[in-house]
Design an enzyme around this catalytic site. Structure first.
Site: not given
Length: 477
Positions: A296, A340, A433
């Site tokens: 991130q 994921y 996201c």
């Protein structure tokens, strides 16, 4: 309205992602990107299809009453931030309302749910721990520039030396590297002619440890270099190491890339100084990060995001007990699927309270990094599998008791989501996201026996159009 029409209008609202809904004096509706509600803008219509018109912003004729003085000299020129002239609270409200509308349109009256207040990014400025800069020129045949692409341009580069959302050390490195290669007279890689040497500069920094990794990406076209390549790269490393930083240079790398696409790609990397990795810490866990591994871009924001996901999981199993006790009691003999899973951050976060966590990720490098990080943190109840979720879950022997979903921007493949639903778990947490993908997937999940329990937005990307969303889903039939 015809293509090529130049006119003005008022921005009524912004739809995700960054789509300004503009109305002209004649009442005609046009989508114009990179605008802010309340602005009067001038635009040229560049697309008309099925009665819908899109325009290219030419000028902000009148600012919005919501705007304030902007502290970034690159705003409006650089293709990065879109809301830098808005107070932080205003732009956060704008993004949250976009998500809220998408979720409302997806859920309709199928269930009642709680839309919790958004959580702000711990840092609004200097939050980015990774930047990919491009070499080029500011204008045709201009001097060497290193920075971000100019908004709306494939060729022109904005040298973002005063960018507010990247770390101060990044700004220092940007200036040092530009000066060095400009003085050496080294050419940048021309994206149309496919000629030249300098392509990109990748810089990463750990927020907690302060360790910095710098990677110079070039072509292999060394014939026209003014000096020997080895000498050039040694000088590059030397000028970086002479400079003073708040953090510490952990490694300086050189990556070769002859791909025709304008992307940062690894076709061979050598270490010029130090190591080819650095360490970052998230929620008490340590992570080894290489130049191209996913992590991130907002480390402190990531802690907030993952803590929110963990709290949602706790809430779904607590039954009035303390959340930590509930997690340990309810999940201690259970299997969690982290689908994921990236570099395994969420899986490792959940490992202390589960019997086993199975992570599935399509990027093999990320899977190897997840395995390495699990060893680094002395975690032995996580299994990481490389492969497409759609294909891999058919071959996993264990059945999950809980599922965490953190898919890429495009969301979950329709066939994969059907297989996930067929597990019949009581609860799922979905981290998204891209809210348009979340809304689409929620419609499928609701149609197949799940309801939305609660949703919360977490701002990981201040002043940009993006925001993360965490949703807790419960099986009802």
């Amino acid at each position: 309205m015809k293509k090529g029409t130049k006119t003005q209008g008022i921005v009524e609202r912004i739809d995700f992602p960054n789509k300004g809904i503009v109305f002209t004096e004649e009442g005609e509706k046009v989508i114009v990107k990179n605008t802010i509600p309340g602005q009067k803008v001038e635009f040229v219509v560049n697309k008309v299809r099925r009665g819908k018109a899109e325009g290219r912003l030419m000028e902000v004729v009148e600012k919005s009453p919501l705007e304030e003085a902007c502290d970034c000299p690159h705003f409006g020129i650089c293709g990065g931030c879109v809301y830098k002239s808005l107070p932080y609270e205003k732009q956060l409200d704008l993004k949250v309302n976009q998500v809220k509308k998408l979720v409302e349109d997806a859920v309709k009256d199928k269930c009642e749910y709680e839309f919790l207040p958004a959580i702000s990014s711990p840092l609004q400025n200097e939050y980015r721990n990774k930047m990919e800069f491009t070499f080029g020129d500011e204008y045709l045949d201009g001097p060497l520039a290193l920075g971000m692409h100019k908004r709306g341009s494939f060729y022109d580069i904005v040298p973002v030396k005063e960018c507010k959302i990247m770390d101060e050390d990044f700004r220092t490195i940007l200036k040092v590297v530009t000066k060095y290669f400009d003085e050496k007279g080294v050419s940048f890689y021309h994206r149309m002619r496919h000629e030249g040497y300098l392509r990109h500069l990748l810089v990463r920094k750990a927020t907690k440890t302060g360790e910095i990794l710098v990677d110079l990406i070039t072509s292999t076209q060394i014939e026209k270099l003014p000096v020997n390549e080895k000498e050039l790269l040694e000088g590059f490393a030397k000028v970086l190491l002479k400079e003073e930083y708040k953090g510490t240079i952990k490694g300086i790398l050189h990556t070769k890339n002859d791909s025709l696409a304008d992307v940062v790609k690894d076709e061979g990397t050598e270490t010029l100084f130090g190591d080819n990795f650095f360490y970052e810490e998230i929620m008490g866990l340590k992570f080894k990060i290489s130049p191209f591994s996913f992590f991130q871009t907002n480390s402190l924001g990531a802690e907030v995001l993952y803590q929110t996901a963990r709290e949602f999981i706790s809430d779904s199993v607590s039954n009035g007990d303390s959340k930590d006790e509930a997690l340990n009691e309810v999940l201690s003999d259970k299997v969690i699927f982290d689908l994921y899973s990236g570099t395994g951050t969420i899986a490792q976060m959940m490992s202390p309270v589960a019997q086993k966590v199975v992570g599935v990720e399509i990027v093999e490098e990320a899977v190897e990094a997840a395995k390495d990080n699990a060893k680094l943190n002395n975690i032995n109840n996580c299994e990481f599998i490389a492969g497409d979720v759609l294909k891999v879950i058919d071959n996993i022997e264990e059945k999950p008791n809980y599922i965490i979903l953190d898919p890429p921007r495009d969301g979950i493949h329709p066939k994969a989501i059907e297989k996930i639903i067929d597990y019949g778990v009581d609860h799922m947490v979905y981290i998204s996201c891209k809210p348009t993908s979340l809304a689409r997937d929620l419609e499928i999940l609701l149609a197949r026996g799940y309801k939305v329990d609660k949703i919360r937005c977490v701002d990981m990307f201040p002043f940009t159009a993006n925001i993360e969303t965490v949703a807790l889903l419960q099986r009802v039939n």
